[in-house]
Design an enzyme around this catalytic site. Structure first.
Site, PDB file in Angstrom:
ATOM      1  N   SER A  81      -3.426   2.902  -4.805  1.00 33.74           N
ATOM      2  CA  SER A  81      -2.424   1.924  -4.349  1.00 33.74           C
ATOM      3  C   SER A  81      -2.961   1.092  -3.195  1.00 33.74           C
ATOM      4  CB  SER A  81      -1.141   2.627  -3.888  1.00 33.74           C
ATOM      5  OG  SER A  81      -0.659   3.460  -4.896  1.00 33.74           O
ATOM      6  N   GLU A 171       4.837   2.723   8.678  1.00 32.56           N
ATOM      7  CA  GLU A 171       6.045   2.059   8.179  1.00 32.56           C
ATOM      8  C   GLU A 171       7.179   3.079   8.159  1.00 32.56           C
ATOM      9  OE1 GLU A 171       6.580  -0.835   4.565  1.00 32.56           O
ATOM     10  OE2 GLU A 171       7.127   1.169   3.871  1.00 32.56           O
TER      11      GLU A 171
HETATM   12  P1  GTP Z   1       5.374  -4.337  -0.062  1.00 29.76           P
HETATM   13  O1  GTP Z   1       4.162  -5.148  -0.337  1.00 29.76           O
HETATM   14  O2  GTP Z   1       6.079  -3.853  -1.304  1.00 29.76           O
HETATM   15  O3  GTP Z   1       5.082  -3.201   0.882  1.00 29.76           O
HETATM   16  O4  GTP Z   1       6.422  -5.324   0.630  1.00 29.76           O
HETATM   17  P2  GTP Z   1       6.450  -5.946   2.088  1.00 29.76           P
HETATM   18  O5  GTP Z   1       5.167  -5.735   2.776  1.00 29.76           O
HETATM   19  O6  GTP Z   1       7.003  -7.339   1.997  1.00 29.76           O
HETATM   20  O7  GTP Z   1       7.496  -5.039   2.838  1.00 29.76           O
HETATM   21  P3  GTP Z   1       9.016  -4.718   2.563  1.00 29.76           P
HETATM   22  O8  GTP Z   1       9.525  -4.295   3.898  1.00 29.76           O
HETATM   23  O9  GTP Z   1       9.762  -5.815   1.872  1.00 29.76           O
HETATM   24  O10 GTP Z   1       8.958  -3.482   1.575  1.00 29.76           O
HETATM   25  C1  GTP Z   1       8.294  -2.336   1.912  1.00 29.76           C
HETATM   26  C2  GTP Z   1       8.718  -1.156   1.065  1.00 29.76           C
HETATM   27  O11 GTP Z   1      10.150  -1.083   0.983  1.00 29.76           O
HETATM   28  C3  GTP Z   1       8.284  -1.165  -0.385  1.00 29.76           C
HETATM   29  O12 GTP Z   1       6.979  -0.702  -0.520  1.00 29.76           O
HETATM   30  C4  GTP Z   1       9.315  -0.214  -1.009  1.00 29.76           C
HETATM   31  O13 GTP Z   1       9.026   1.137  -0.677  1.00 29.76           O
HETATM   32  C5  GTP Z   1      10.567  -0.598  -0.267  1.00 29.76           C
HETATM   33  N1  GTP Z   1      11.283  -1.676  -0.975  1.00 29.76           N
HETATM   34  C6  GTP Z   1      11.326  -2.975  -0.634  1.00 29.76           C
HETATM   35  N2  GTP Z   1      12.076  -3.675  -1.498  1.00 29.76           N
HETATM   36  C7  GTP Z   1      12.527  -2.803  -2.417  1.00 29.76           C
HETATM   37  C8  GTP Z   1      13.364  -2.930  -3.583  1.00 29.76           C
HETATM   38  O14 GTP Z   1      13.826  -4.000  -3.952  1.00 29.76           O
HETATM   39  N3  GTP Z   1      13.623  -1.779  -4.269  1.00 29.76           N
HETATM   40  C9  GTP Z   1      13.137  -0.562  -3.895  1.00 29.76           C
HETATM   41  N4  GTP Z   1      13.444   0.500  -4.649  1.00 29.76           N
HETATM   42  N5  GTP Z   1      12.332  -0.413  -2.812  1.00 29.76           N
HETATM   43  C10 GTP Z   1      12.038  -1.514  -2.090  1.00 29.76           C
HETATM   44 MG    MG Z   2       4.780  -0.938   0.561  1.00 33.15          MG
END
Ligand code: GTP
Ligand code: MG
Length: 237
Positions: A81, A171
């Site tokens: 990942s 995080e």
């Molecule tokens: P990522 O690249 O996915 O890490 O997104 P980001 O860097 O924009 O950060 P964000 O805070 O939006 O999301 C981080 C993490 O929150 C994700 O890796 C998921 O674990 C969780 N998450 C965010 N959006 C969703 C969603 O729509 N559904 C679910 N199930 N989890 C979410």
């Molecule tokens: Mg993430």
């Protein structure tokens, strides 16, 4: 991924290196050591944050009638990942790039019973003077269009090793039991790619409706607790 992005052999995560250069076992070992060491540091940061949360919960359990934290979960991002995200973001593939570009290698999820506990726990964690708040995303006040709700923070926590103190990013996601139930289900469904479009749209609409119902239920549960007055600081004797 373009091969030009790979800086040097010992900066490549072991999984990737094994695929690319199975004929150089010594280089694989060097890369493995460096990668393993970086993961150990993230694992240590998880331990630091978990301990801080557990201490807060123990203290609040004594000063309140109930524990604000129902459970704490943590995970280290898997090498595949990590690699996939670096490629997706167009980042270099090396260890420094992991530290600079990924904020979620160390992840801690905190589950609370009530919405106000989320803000209480977040505030108490952030106000500790060794914690640096890098970023907040409040998907409770501003839910995602699909209905996702959760309070996200990127923190930097100092970790002491044998020869140095290092700030490491973690995080932290804080959500209610109900929000967590929704997010787990939505996450599972997200990976079912073989659905026809009309069915996927139907499910997305249904999930959004469920998220709104859950948010309403969370609000009502909090209102009930407030009416009962079952939580609050115990009177100091
Ligand atoms: P990522 O690249 O996915 O890490 O997104 P980001 O860097 O924009 O950060 P964000 O805070 O939006 O999301 C981080 C993490 O929150 C994700 O890796 C998921 O674990 C969780 N998450 C965010 N959006 C969703 C969603 O729509 N559904 C679910 N199930 N989890 C979410
Ligand atoms: Mg993430």
């Amino acid at each position: 991924m373009s091969e030009a992005k790979i800086a040097s052999v010992n900066e490549i995560p072991s999984d990737l290196l094994k695929q690319l250069m199975p004929s150089h076992p010594e280089d694989v070992l060097i890369a493995f050591d460096d990668f393993e060491y970086l993961m150990m540091r993230y694992e240590s940061a998880i331990l630091e944050v978990r301990t801080k949360l557990e201490i807060l919960n123990s203290e609040l359990t004594l000063t309140q009638d109930d524990s604000p934290i129902s459970s704490i979960h943590s995970r280290l991002k898997k090498p595949a990942s990590i690699y996939e995200k670096l490629v997706r973001q167009g980042n270099d593939i090396n260890l420094r790039s992991i530290e600079e570009n990924l904020n979620d290698v160390a992840g801690v999820r905190v589950i609370c019973a009530f919405v106000d506990d989320i803000y209480k726990v977040a505030k108490m964690l952030v106000q500790q003077d060794d914690i640096t708040l890098i970023e907040v995303k409040d998907y409770i006040k501003n839910p995602k269009p699909n209905g996702y709700r959760s309070y996200h923070m990127i923190l930097e926590v100092p970790v002491f090793f044998t020869h140095e103190k290092q700030p490491i990013r973690v995080e932290v996601q804080i959500r209610t039991v109900a929000m967590d139930f929704w997010a787990s289900l939505e996450h599972q469904i997200r990976y079912k790619k073989d659905l026809p479009q009309y069915k996927a749209d139907e499910i997305a609409a249904e999930l959004k409706a469920c998220a709104d119902t859950i948010a309403d239920t969370d609000r009502r549960m909090l209102a009930i607790r407030e009416k009962l007055g079952t939580r609050g600081d115990k009177e100091k004797k």
